[in-house]
Design an enzyme around this catalytic site. Structure first.
Site, short mmCIF file in Angstrom:
data_model
loop_
_atom_site.label_atom_id
_atom_site.label_comp_id
_atom_site.label_asym_id
_atom_site.label_seq_id
_atom_site.Cartn_x
_atom_site.Cartn_y
_atom_site.Cartn_z
N GLY A 79 0.74 -1.06 0.11
CA GLY A 79 -0.16 -0.02 0.07
C GLY A 79 0.84 1.30 -0.15
N HIS A 116 -0.52 1.50 9.54
CA HIS A 116 -1.71 1.64 8.46
C HIS A 116 -2.79 2.26 9.45
CE1 HIS A 116 0.27 -1.96 6.83
NE2 HIS A 116 0.03 -1.27 5.75
N GLY A 142 8.24 33.42 18.58
CA GLY A 142 7.87 33.19 19.69
C GLY A 142 9.02 33.10 20.67
N THR A 160 11.37 47.61 14.73
CA THR A 160 12.17 46.74 15.24
C THR A 160 12.80 47.58 16.38
OG1 THR A 160 14.05 47.95 14.20
CG2 THR A 160 12.91 46.17 12.85
N ASP A 207 6.37 46.20 18.58
CA ASP A 207 7.68 44.97 18.32
C ASP A 207 7.95 44.46 19.31
OD1 ASP A 207 9.72 43.90 16.41
OD2 ASP A 207 10.97 45.07 17.82
#
Length: 597
Positions: A64, A229, A420, A517, A578
């Protein structure tokens, strides 16, 4: 963030007809492959009966789809000669398999390699019998290496075929390339099967293109013994483990601590091959980490030093977010197994760079070659600009404290406007500086050298763009102080040096005021300080500059790639600022406050 929230099951739209197109894409990027579109077969052009090449035993596999690169990705010189691709998680038909057999028919015979699943065994077995009836010389080896099901429960159906399938493709393919006859190649393949064990573990089930996701596991659950599977494993557990915790659960199953799962015995003197297989949804970073954790545990706890180690996606379950560990006892499998493992192949699925046997000797004792860190070259000569050690340290610690205070908010801002890590990066720099202060390893009685030392620590501990910008500015600031000719660090000294450092920084960044910035906090600070308005006014200017970024469009930096809709999430707060500018403004405010301004 919960497991369900963090793991994406989104997919591109699909009509389900992607397998044949995958084969064409594979052939397009791997010269020497031919596709039989109607039968979804791919084979080595050089293995065709009419190729004019000297005949050899040919290898045919398949199954498969959804396990790529197995099987089609293992078609290449030194591995498989042909593969038949079924629909996703469905065995190819007997007609497809027979088509693959005919495509690479050889007077020396053909070995069929099939994973031990009922549908595959039936269809490949039937194709083998039809080929024999047509006068072809055929043998079949079924791969079963799973240890998740014990001997008593799995005595009738046998072990499922998992990661060792790729090892059989590669090693048996090399044996055939060495001119062995069919029975000998089959014996090599069977010996790999008999001496291999695999266990899989995953955080969730995979997503099938064109079908709704089947997210069976709970938010804090993981599963051991997962198949390829979407079938369930043998053990669900919670909470989610670390990779070392998971490895500690998996290795005893492989090494026969449980007698019911003791399929292969391993001894410290044996030549062992370790495969760490990505089930499709693991990052390369995590998989490489898992490989090292597994290796260290094998060496330290079980005194097994793998003779060969390979890691990557070999037998996947689409985007399955997990990995499998396969161990092959090459000593028990036969004297030439390692030689066949090392033999080069053009199969794209064997994503390991070729290494001769000699190359592996450097790892024979189980230790990765390492080298000492390059010692940072520091200016040992005194700058002549003195500073009070305790006051300098107090000012730095106050700035670090302010960074720690604002970190949660800065991190939150950066989850929207970046990747982050802005807040945690600043905290990392602060932590390293705090340790250096406590260890008295900063030359804080020398203003220029002290700032230079801070720059080096920031570079080592922060990383990323912000770490580089901070380090460039601080290094230039140290140079400015050094060149001042002053005997003591004063506001006047710092004022001129700060302007010098800003101009130096501008050589390496296109960011300017108004670009959203950290420059929007730094430039007002430097400008106000050089206007003679004092450190307190300069710090306030930095804070105001950072706040102004809430209304700015991002022109450079990571936020420049973020959709305006995302940046509007904090409109109720006046807009999203920012994060780098907010962090720097807090740092400057803390430094100035501790200096008594």
């Amino acid at each position: 963030m919960s497991h369900k929230q963090s793991m994406s099951h989104k997919q591109f739209k699909s009509d389900g007809n992607i397998v044949a197109q995958y084969l064409f894409g594979l052939a397009r990027s791997n010269p020497g492959l031919t596709v039989i579109k109607h039968d979804r077969v791919i084979f080595r052009t050089a293995s065709a009966p009419d190729s004019g090449n000297a005949p050899k035993v040919t290898l045919v596999s398949g199954g498969g789809s959804g396990h790529e690169p197995t099987h089609a990705g293992f078609v290449g010189e030194g591995a498989l000669d042909a593969a038949a691709a079924g629909a996703i998680f469905a065995s190819p038909s007997t007609k497809q398999i027979f088509s693959a057999l005919k495509a690479v028919e050889s007077p020396k015979g053909t070995l069929i390699i099939v994973k031990n699943y009922t549908g595959d065994i039936i269809h490949f077995g039937l194709a083998a019998e039809r080929a024999k009836a047509a006068g072809m010389n055929i043998e079949l080896v079924a791969v079963g290496d799973d240890v998740s099901v014990g001997k008593s429960k799995g005595s009738l159906v046998g072990r499922r075929g998992l990661g060792a399938t790729a090892l059989v493709h590669k090693i048996a393919g090399a044996a055939a390339s060495h001119g062995l006859d069919l029975s000998e190649v089959a014996k090599v393949a069977q010996s790999v099967v008999d001496n291999s064990v695999t266990i899989n573990a995953s955080l969730d089930h995979c997503s099938v293109p064109g079908h709704k996701s089947e997210n069976i596991l709970g938010e804090d659950e993981y599963e051991i013994g997962m198949g390829i599977h979407n079938e369930s494993g043998t053990q669900k557990s919670s909470p989610l483990p670390s990779i070392p915790e998971l490895v500690a659960q998996l290795l005893p199953l492989l090494l026969g601590v449980d007698e019911d799962r003791s399929y292969v015995k391993f001894d410290s003197k044996d030549d062992v091959v370790l495969m760490v297989n990505n089930m499709g949804g693991m990052s390369n970073l995590e998989l490489g980490y898992a490989t090292e954790v597994i290796s260290e545990k094998l060496i330290e706890k079980y005194h097994i030093i793998p003779k060969r180690t390979i890691t990557g996606a070999f037998v996947t379950a689409l985007n399955g977010p997990g990995f499998g560990i396969t161990l092959l006892n090459a000593s028990k499998a036969g004297s030439h197994i390692i030689q066949y493992f090392d033999y080069p192949t053009t199969a794209s699925g064997w994503n390991q760079t070729y290494h001769a046997a000699e190359d592996w000797k450097v790892l024979a004792d189980g230790k990765v070659p390492t080298a000492p860190s390059i010692e940072t070259v520091k200016n040992k000569k005194s700058s002549g600009v003195t500073a009070d050690y305790d006051t300098f340290a107090k000012i730095l610690l106050a700035g670090i404290a302010r960074i720690n205070e604002v970190e949660p908010k800065v991190t939150w801002y950066d989850t929207i406007a970046g990747d982050g890590d802005c807040g945690t990066t600043l905290v990392s720099g602060g932590k390293a500086l705090t340790e250096a202060i406590e260890n008295h390893s900063l030359r804080l009685d020398d203003a220029a050298r002290g700032i230079e030392d801070v720059a080096h620590i920031v570079e080592d501990s922060m990383g990323g763009t912000s770490g580089g910008l901070y380090s460039i500015y601080l290094s230039a600031l140290a140079k400015g102080v050094d060149d001042s000719g002053d005997k003591k660090l004063t506001v006047e000294t710092f004022k001129e040096a700060s302007q010098f450092a800003l101009e130096a920084l501008y050589k390496y960044t296109r960011a300017r005021p108004g670009y959203r910035t950290l420059i929007d906090a730094l430039q007002p600070f430097v400008e106000t300080l050089n206007a003679g308005k004092g450190p307190r006014a300069a710090a306030q200017a930095a804070i105001e500059g950072a706040e102004k970024t809430r209304k700015m469009d991002a022109l450079v930096g990571r936020a420049s790639y973020v959709a305006k809709e995302e940046l509007s999430k904090l409109d109720g707060e006046g807009g999203l600022p920012d994060p780098g500018a907010i962090g720097l403004a807090a740092l400057l405010d803390g430094l100035v406050g501790a200096a008594g301004y």
